[in-house]
Structure formats: C-alpha cells, structure tokens
Design an enzyme around this catalytic site. Sequence first.
Site, mmCIF file in Angstrom:
data_model
loop_
_atom_site.group_PDB
_atom_site.id
_atom_site.type_symbol
_atom_site.label_atom_id
_atom_site.label_comp_id
_atom_site.label_asym_id
_atom_site.label_seq_id
_atom_site.Cartn_x
_atom_site.Cartn_y
_atom_site.Cartn_z
ATOM 1 N N ASP A 106 0.862 -1.188 0.000
ATOM 2 C CA ASP A 106 0.000 0.000 0.000
ATOM 3 C C ASP A 106 0.896 1.234 0.000
ATOM 4 O O ASP A 106 1.758 1.391 0.849
ATOM 5 C CB ASP A 106 -0.883 -0.032 1.262
ATOM 6 C CG ASP A 106 -1.914 1.089 1.286
ATOM 7 O OD1 ASP A 106 -3.081 0.788 1.564
ATOM 8 O OD2 ASP A 106 -1.540 2.254 1.054
ATOM 9 N N ASP A 159 -3.979 2.362 -5.042
ATOM 10 C CA ASP A 159 -2.595 2.351 -4.529
ATOM 11 C C ASP A 159 -2.263 1.083 -3.751
ATOM 12 O O ASP A 159 -1.336 1.076 -2.947
ATOM 13 C CB ASP A 159 -2.336 3.585 -3.652
ATOM 14 C CG ASP A 159 -2.855 3.439 -2.230
ATOM 15 O OD1 ASP A 159 -3.885 2.765 -2.032
ATOM 16 O OD2 ASP A 159 -2.216 3.982 -1.317
ATOM 17 N N GLU A 160 -2.993 0.001 -3.991
ATOM 18 C CA GLU A 160 -2.906 -1.130 -3.082
ATOM 19 C C GLU A 160 -3.120 -2.448 -3.832
ATOM 20 O O GLU A 160 -3.986 -2.519 -4.702
ATOM 21 C CB GLU A 160 -4.025 -0.913 -2.070
ATOM 22 C CG GLU A 160 -4.101 -1.787 -0.917
ATOM 23 C CD GLU A 160 -5.431 -1.533 -0.193
ATOM 24 O OE1 GLU A 160 -5.730 -2.271 0.719
ATOM 25 O OE2 GLU A 160 -6.180 -0.599 -0.574
HETATM 26 P P1 TTP Z 1 -5.102 4.991 1.381
HETATM 27 O O1 TTP Z 1 -4.093 3.966 1.006
HETATM 28 O O2 TTP Z 1 -6.168 4.600 2.342
HETATM 29 O O3 TTP Z 1 -4.404 6.282 1.995
HETATM 30 P P2 TTP Z 1 -3.016 6.933 1.631
HETATM 31 O O4 TTP Z 1 -2.263 6.157 0.619
HETATM 32 O O5 TTP Z 1 -3.235 8.369 1.288
HETATM 33 O O6 TTP Z 1 -2.268 6.918 3.042
HETATM 34 P P3 TTP Z 1 -1.622 5.670 3.791
HETATM 35 O O7 TTP Z 1 -0.178 5.979 3.900
HETATM 36 O O8 TTP Z 1 -2.297 5.624 5.115
HETATM 37 O O9 TTP Z 1 -1.899 4.452 2.957
HETATM 38 O O10 TTP Z 1 -5.839 5.505 0.079
HETATM 39 C C1 TTP Z 1 -5.153 5.691 -1.152
HETATM 40 C C2 TTP Z 1 -5.658 6.945 -1.823
HETATM 41 O O11 TTP Z 1 -7.059 6.854 -2.016
HETATM 42 C C3 TTP Z 1 -5.417 8.181 -1.026
HETATM 43 O O12 TTP Z 1 -4.136 8.743 -1.283
HETATM 44 C C4 TTP Z 1 -6.534 9.076 -1.464
HETATM 45 C C5 TTP Z 1 -7.651 8.137 -1.833
HETATM 46 N N1 TTP Z 1 -8.665 8.114 -0.755
HETATM 47 C C6 TTP Z 1 -9.746 8.989 -0.837
HETATM 48 O O13 TTP Z 1 -9.862 9.720 -1.817
HETATM 49 N N2 TTP Z 1 -10.668 9.008 0.153
HETATM 50 C C7 TTP Z 1 -10.579 8.201 1.257
HETATM 51 O O14 TTP Z 1 -11.438 8.258 2.160
HETATM 52 C C8 TTP Z 1 -9.459 7.288 1.339
HETATM 53 C C9 TTP Z 1 -9.305 6.382 2.537
HETATM 54 C C10 TTP Z 1 -8.537 7.294 0.308
HETATM 55 MG MG MG Z 2 -2.054 4.093 0.810
#
Ligand code: TTP
Ligand code: MG
Length: 394
Positions: A9, A104-105
């Site tokens: 992720d 992103d995962e």
């Molecule tokens: P995430 O992987 O949940 O968050 P992240 O990559 O920003 O942070 P982390 O380091 O905790 O993984 O989500 C990936 C992307 O999806 C995030 O950059 C933006 C988008 N997203 C939204 O638009 N709304 C949301 O509520 C979430 C959880 C994510």
């Molecule tokens: Mg992320």
Amino acid sequence: MARDILHIDMDAFYAAIEQRDNPQWRGKPLVVGARPEQRGVVSTCSYEARTYGIHSAMSSVEAGRRCPHAIFVPPDMSRYAAVSQHIFTIFEQFTPLVEPLSIDEAFLDITGSHALFGDNQTMALKIQAAISNETGGLTASIGIANNKFLAKLASDMKKPNGITIVPYDHNAIIQFLAPLPIGRIWGIGTVTRTHLERYGYKTIADIQRSSVAALRPLVGEANAWRIYSLAHGEDEREVITDTSEKSLSREHTFDTDCADPKHLRAMLYALTEDVGRRLRASKRYATTARIKLRWSDFKTITRQISFDQAVSDDFTLREAAALLFDNEQLIKPVRLIGFGVSGLTTTRITQQLLFDNNSDTLKKRETLSETVDALRQRFGSSLIQHPGTIPIDD
Ligand code: TTP
Ligand code: MG
C-alpha cells in the site's frame, strides 16, 4: 499449500505525488481534497498533516481548523491514475499473480518468485527500491504473511516505508492478533463491531477465546465461521488476478413482442438478479450498468450509467435498471430486453469518494443479496424472489 502473500500500500498516495511534483510542498502539512471554504472532504493528507489529527474523509472545514496553515490542493485523478498504472507494472515484474485492491494497493502472491528474487524480506526491499527508483522517490509499506488477511493487517503496522513480516508459526500468529481491536478483522464494519462490543467482544483475543456456537446467534452462521477463523489467522482466499471476463449480461427474447411496461420491468428485474448473482459468485463488483432494448422492428438501443463506487448488490443494480428503463419511451413493442454490467473490479473502492454511511448501506445490501443467493442455492431460485420479478425460464 503454504503460500507467501505480500500486501503493498503506497504511503499518503495522492499527497506524496503532489509533494514529489511540487518540491516547495515537501515536509509540509498538505491536504488533497476540498478547500475549507468549500463543503467537502479530505481525500488524503501528507504525514506532516496527520500529526495535526487530519485524516481521509474528514471534512475540510475541520482539517482547516486543526491546521490553519495547511496547504490545500484539489485532487488530480489523471495524474494519480498514471502513477497507479506504473506501480502495477512494477508489481508484475515480481509475479504474475497481482490482485489490485484500490488505486494504490495490491496483493501479490510471491510463493513462486523466491528463486528469482530472494526470500520474503529481500523481495520486499527490492519492490520498495524499484518503486522509489522508477517513480521519483515514492514510498510504500509492505506486509507479508501466509495469507491475505494477515498480510493486509501487517502492511499497516509500520507506515510509512515499513516492512512487516508476520510469523508463520500458529502460536505466534495467535499472539500477533490477540491485542488488536475486533474492527481489524476483515468484514467487521461499524455495525457488526458495535453489536459485538455490546456482548463484550473488544479485542481479537475475546473472539479467540469464544466459539462459533457463541458467535452464531450474534452474527449468523456464515459470519460466525469467518470471524472465528480470521481471529485464528486462518484465511483461504486466493490472490485473484484481474484478467478474467470484464462484463456480464443476460438477455431475454419474448415469444411474442411485449408492450406491457409492467411485464417488461418484471423481466428486466429478473435478468438483473441473475447478473447480480453471477457477479457476486465471481467475487466482483461492477462500475457500470446497462440495459438493452430491441424493438419489434429490430432496432436496438443500449443505455448505460456509471456508479460512484463499484457495487454488486441486487438493490443498487435494480435501481440502475429501473432508472434506465424509466427514461425510455416505449415507442414500440419490445422483442428483446437485456441487462448487463461492465467495468468489473475485484474491489468496491474505485474512486476518491468513500462516504462512510454510504458504504455501510452498500455493505448491508451486499450481505442481504448474498443471503438471498445462499437461500436460492438451497431451496431453488423460484422460491426466493425480490418483489416484482418473475422467473426466467430460457
Ligand atoms: P489509502 O491507502 O487509504 O491512503 P493513503 O495512501 O493516502 O495513506 P496511507 O499511507 O495511510 O496508505 O488511500 C489511497 C488513496 O485513495 C489516497 O491517497 C486518497 C484516496 N482516498 C480517498 O480519496 N478518500 C478516502 O477516504 C481514502 C481512505 C482514500
Ligand atoms: Mg495508501
């Protein structure tokens, strides 16, 4: 068979891309999403902003209150999607078994990749290095375990830029899970969590000490088994690659052309349910729904709409079918009617819009649709029907 599953992720994905492309924002609290004076939410934010308590889905007003000097930028989805595509091509250099979960995962089954790339730890480091080198310094966090559930839990433990490898030994897994809150179990959303907490289940240890028999009256047969197994670190789900069919549909040709809107609608609902059942059976979600109408003169039209979020439940599919159908004037009798879905994904999350209450409703609708599927399998499909549908016999 023993497997090695890697969950990866990206860290602060949208915000990290913005900081990469705008060096003046590096090291600063940065929010990607609506501005505080707009009515909207935070998509994500940089780790610097997280120290102020800002997080995804928080209202931007609140984010502005918590950190008045934060920089707010609107999301630029096309740029993030391009980076996403790039990182998925990197994953595929390490194994063909890649299951995308969101932008992103992903899950990677790396069981067969060790001869080429080294042991678990070495592979995690190589993947992080490849991402950093090829994307101008973006970082990712990785979890590795012998199944999906544990790998996903692990990737979250040392963010950002962390690697967590869960022990493979059964006792160590039990200990690893014990202190975590029950909400970390895959499939326990807010509703189930609150319900279980009322009966004294707070940590995974509480579930480990319980039994399927004790959980059954609280969450139902299927969930009791699933929750109990997951609490013991058991998860048989395989990594599903995204290469199978990308659409599903079902059509019906009438023996005599049909001009009765009620009958047409009932048939459309039946087709919709059939598509929904197959969609759920393949563990997929749809982002687009379409209907097809062929008039008595063989002229054919199709109409489609897209969902904000990928869906798989009968209720949402039916709403979509009804909306499309009601928009059409029945100018001639209908010879054929069809319903289909496309843009299939293996995850519900497609876009930045993740409204919590909305996904709770969706989750309920999915659970209900899955229950209907199970009942139909047991008692035959003609017995269990949503109101307003008719059996299809072709
Ligand atoms: P995430 O992987 O949940 O968050 P992240 O990559 O920003 O942070 P982390 O380091 O905790 O993984 O989500 C990936 C992307 O999806 C995030 O950059 C933006 C988008 N997203 C939204 O638009 N709304 C949301 O509520 C979430 C959880 C994510
Ligand atoms: Mg992320």
